[in-house]
Design a protein around this motif. Sequence first.
Motif, mmCIF file in Angstrom:
data_model
loop_
_atom_site.group_PDB
_atom_site.id
_atom_site.type_symbol
_atom_site.label_atom_id
_atom_site.label_comp_id
_atom_site.label_asym_id
_atom_site.label_seq_id
_atom_site.Cartn_x
_atom_site.Cartn_y
_atom_site.Cartn_z
ATOM 1 N N VAL A 1 33.269 64.471 10.190
ATOM 2 C CA VAL A 1 32.227 63.377 10.456
ATOM 3 C C VAL A 1 31.639 62.831 9.245
ATOM 4 N N ALA A 2 31.647 63.819 8.134
ATOM 5 C CA ALA A 2 30.977 63.230 6.827
ATOM 6 C C ALA A 2 31.741 62.154 6.024
ATOM 7 N N ALA A 3 33.165 62.173 6.424
ATOM 8 C CA ALA A 3 34.092 61.518 5.759
ATOM 9 C C ALA A 3 34.325 59.994 6.256
ATOM 10 N N VAL A 4 35.064 59.236 5.757
ATOM 11 C CA VAL A 4 35.273 57.852 6.210
ATOM 12 C C VAL A 4 34.246 57.076 6.587
ATOM 13 N N TRP A 5 33.111 56.870 6.222
ATOM 14 C CA TRP A 5 32.293 55.854 6.748
ATOM 15 C C TRP A 5 32.459 54.653 5.883
ATOM 16 N N PRO A 6 32.295 53.359 6.505
ATOM 17 C CA PRO A 6 32.250 52.216 5.605
ATOM 18 C C PRO A 6 31.244 52.217 4.321
ATOM 19 N N ASP A 7 31.971 52.108 2.974
ATOM 20 C CA ASP A 7 30.927 52.266 2.135
ATOM 21 C C ASP A 7 30.409 51.110 1.415
ATOM 22 N N ASP A 8 30.697 49.766 2.058
ATOM 23 C CA ASP A 8 30.220 48.675 1.435
ATOM 24 C C ASP A 8 28.609 48.798 1.487
ATOM 25 N N GLU A 9 27.909 48.109 0.677
ATOM 26 C CA GLU A 9 26.402 48.516 0.430
ATOM 27 C C GLU A 9 25.546 48.227 1.570
ATOM 28 N N GLY A 10 26.010 47.233 2.281
ATOM 29 C CA GLY A 10 25.070 46.596 3.333
ATOM 30 C C GLY A 10 24.994 47.610 4.672
ATOM 31 N N THR A 11 26.326 48.281 4.873
ATOM 32 C CA THR A 11 26.520 49.345 5.802
ATOM 33 C C THR A 11 25.789 50.730 5.170
ATOM 34 N N ARG A 12 25.906 50.752 4.077
ATOM 35 C CA ARG A 12 25.276 52.074 3.529
ATOM 36 C C ARG A 12 23.756 51.947 3.795
ATOM 37 N N ASP A 13 23.011 50.914 3.265
ATOM 38 C CA ASP A 13 21.853 50.761 3.320
ATOM 39 C C ASP A 13 21.183 51.046 4.973
ATOM 40 N N ARG A 14 21.898 50.564 5.781
ATOM 41 C CA ARG A 14 21.677 50.441 7.135
ATOM 42 C C ARG A 14 21.687 51.866 7.966
ATOM 43 N N TRP A 15 22.729 52.494 7.384
ATOM 44 C CA TRP A 15 23.209 53.878 8.085
ATOM 45 C C TRP A 15 23.050 55.098 7.311
ATOM 46 N N GLN A 16 22.562 55.131 5.927
ATOM 47 C CA GLN A 16 22.474 56.322 5.031
ATOM 48 C C GLN A 16 21.567 57.175 5.825
#
Lengths: 550, 445
Positions: A507-522
Amino acid sequence: MPDIDAPIPVGPGTRMPEAFAHLSPLWAELVAAAVLGTERRSFAPPIAAGALGEIISRIEAADQAGALLGVAATIALYRRAARLPSPMTTTLPLSTLPDEFPQCSPRAVQHLTMMIDGQQRASLPEWLAALVATRQRPPDALLPDLLELGRTQTSLRPAIVVALGARGHWLAGQNGDWEYASVGPLSSGAEGSWEAIQARWELGSRSVRLAVLRHLRMTDPARARELVAVAWASERADERSAFLATFASGLSMEDEPFLEAALDDRSKEVRRCGVALLARLPDSRLVGRMIARTQALIRWVPAERARLLGLRPGQPARIDVQLPSVCDAAMVRDGVEAKPPSDRRGLGEKAWWLFQMMCVVPPDSWSRGWNAPPEELIAAAEHGEWRTVLIDGWAAAAVTARDQRWAEALLHAAPDQADLLEALPPERQEVVLLDTLRMDCTPLHKHPVLELLRRTRHGWSVELTRAVLGAVRHHARTWRDSYDYQLRSALVEDFVLRMPPELLDEVAAVWPDDEGTRDRWQGTLDRLLITLQFRHDMLRELRFASPGRT
Amino acid sequence: MPISLTPDQILALAPDSASAKAGKGLATVRKWQALGYNERAVWGECQGSGSVPYQTQVDLSEPAFRCSCPSRKFPCKHGVGLLLLLVGESGAFAHGVPPAWVAEWLAKRDARQTPSEVAASAASPENQRRRAAARERSAATREARVAAGVEDLGRWLRDLVRQGLAEAQRHPHAFWDAAAARMVDAQAPGLARLLRELSGVAASGEGWQARLLERLARLHVLIEGFTRLEVLPPHTQADIRTVFGWTQSQEELLSADGVRDHWLVLGQRTEDEEALRVQRTWLWGARTARPALVLAFAAPGQPLDRSLIPGTALDAEVVFFPSAYPLRALIKQRASPLPLRVEAHGFVGLDAAYAAYAAALACVPWLERFPLLLRDVVPVRHAAHWVLRDREDQAVPIAPAFQHGWRLLAISGGHPLSVFGEWDGEVLLPFSAFVAGEYRRLSSE
């Protein structure tokens, strides 16, 4: 906050040994003199015998105020030192039976304390179930906190009561606030004898009586019915309906006569409860009457093939519906309400009556009676003008009858009927969920599968978890705004409790790590992982730590 | 496992419940790196909100904590979390040589002088003479001030009794507080505290007259005692000075010989007094069969001493403050921790307990709080109050302020257990319980 100095009466008040009994009136006189004051009434030190008298005689009598204080100090000290503990003549309450299981480990106690305090509270039912499954009991010191939690959070009561153990039930019986938990499984020893049960039934409060019924319905439903039948005439309406509701457990045709009689009860709530229970018994007279009524009104017209080389076109199958003309007394007795509620007003009154009757007819009586598979009937209903009455009615009936075949077929055609999921066992639920997930219609946060996923109550399989995570990751990559709040909160409040904790690393791995996604999903991801890690730690501690220390 | 504390005992080290909660949240491997331990200490680095991780370390012999985070709490949440992690996931720690930042701190701690060594170095003749002279001067001033204050107080007391307690009860709070303030000015803070409590007694409801009279009488005895101080035995002089609020020099005390024994740490409770937090820790000497009270103080927000952990025992030398019934003490030297065995100790039956209290009263008539370890008692609910009932079916009432009655009942299950608490002559305030020899905390702090 209560004052520490306020006296606590225990037994007949302060107890003095015989030899000092004469001090009490002396002291009382001193207090009276002090209250008045030496100006109003002059004070002379009393005469006393023995060592006490000697001390008093050495006090300077001329200084009256000082003398009063000196004598008071002496006598007060004597009384204080002479005081004896108070005897207690009331019978000592029975102590608890020996505990069957060991207490859980200190680290597990930590987890429990966190959840009781409010952190990760949603995982508490799972923890309690795992505690029971691993044959451990909650720590003695936290039993009051657990019982208090159950007092205020009634939804947690079933999970708590099952995990309490003998000591927990005993403790609950000592405090009126915790009555809901005072009746444990009735099988052990003297507690379980029929006389003891009857005693609790006769003398107990409402919550005790309900607990007795609930336990009895699991082992001996006939006896439970007997108790209710005997008390029936003298109970108030809300007691009668609460007692009747316990019949849901261990329900069988043996209960049918009693339930049928309940349809004539004065109280609407009791009648409603009776109808709901009888609907679950396909051989009951109520269901028979409903079948007869609806079969007279609804007709199945099978498909006609094209004939005469296409000159006579084929006809698709259809369902002809006639609405009932009146809502007669017999229908009312069987639970049909004349006026539709606000969310069903669009149906029209007569269609509402028909809908209610449909809800009680087991759906397989249609497919057997008309000799056609559910899928065909549903398809025909989909295209007709009576879609709502038929589909919604069948859906409600499928849930009541726990008809898996119909439930699956209906879900396929109408995935928004989320209640239907209840009728399916977990393995079939997952099949339906995976199928629905593959429906590539709307973006994930508006997808019908979300509501279905929220209705699951079992631990998800690895396959389902991976499929859901895949869909969420895809959504995170492609959906650019933050209005998917419903999806994200479902993820961290609901879904996280179903995922197998062993998949934590995946579950912890393989999340899209572009900045936009990270901001919304962190934020969402952090919460997800913290909860999953907590569940992982708490379950591992229960399963593998050596229980019983401290 | 290099540590013998339970998670409960570790959490009890936290300065407040918010730190305990935060510490629990940090007890997960995910948050730490470079975890290690040896026989003496444990260390690790925790990722905080800054770019550089915080370095946290614990000297296990006390335990003593150090962390590079900016928190002023002591121990901080990182220290608590590190210890919890050590207990729960010792496998995550590498046994080995400590890194430089740990080795340096441990070396500094070793180089520090112990309290008795400080006392010894301070005992050089020159120092002693200088200090004695200074003490005499301040003592003389103080004696004069106190004597004047006591004379005033004597007149004030007699006025009260002349006018009668019925009049006295009509006075507002300010009346009693003003008398207290005068005692503070007279450098007798102990008397000030006793006076402040009187306003509450006057307003305590039914039976206030007897209670107020007893307290006023006690004050009378104290000030009469002070005016005749020289003719009293030395230990009673010490007791009076203690009640008045004279502090005794700890250096002097530590240079005396103490009592060496296996001391059981029976219970601990923190209370808030005027602008000060006071921690009371009760010890019981296993061989000498006597109690000792260790007091520790801290300003609000400052760390309290955490070196005495209830439910443990230690081999130590303890020095008592002089008294006709010595209770208050200091730890002079401590050796190793020991496993705790409580079963053989405590009063069997309330008669024996009450008799011990009477004997103590005979020595110190104004004694306020007496330690009682009661064996084989059962907690019973009696008309909305809690009592402890012994095997002879006699009962002692529990203080209404005690908030953990149901917890005590749950722990006992209706069976007899040992309870330790403070007895004030009317009610017992439980600190801890012992079930099958195992310690259970009952106080909230």
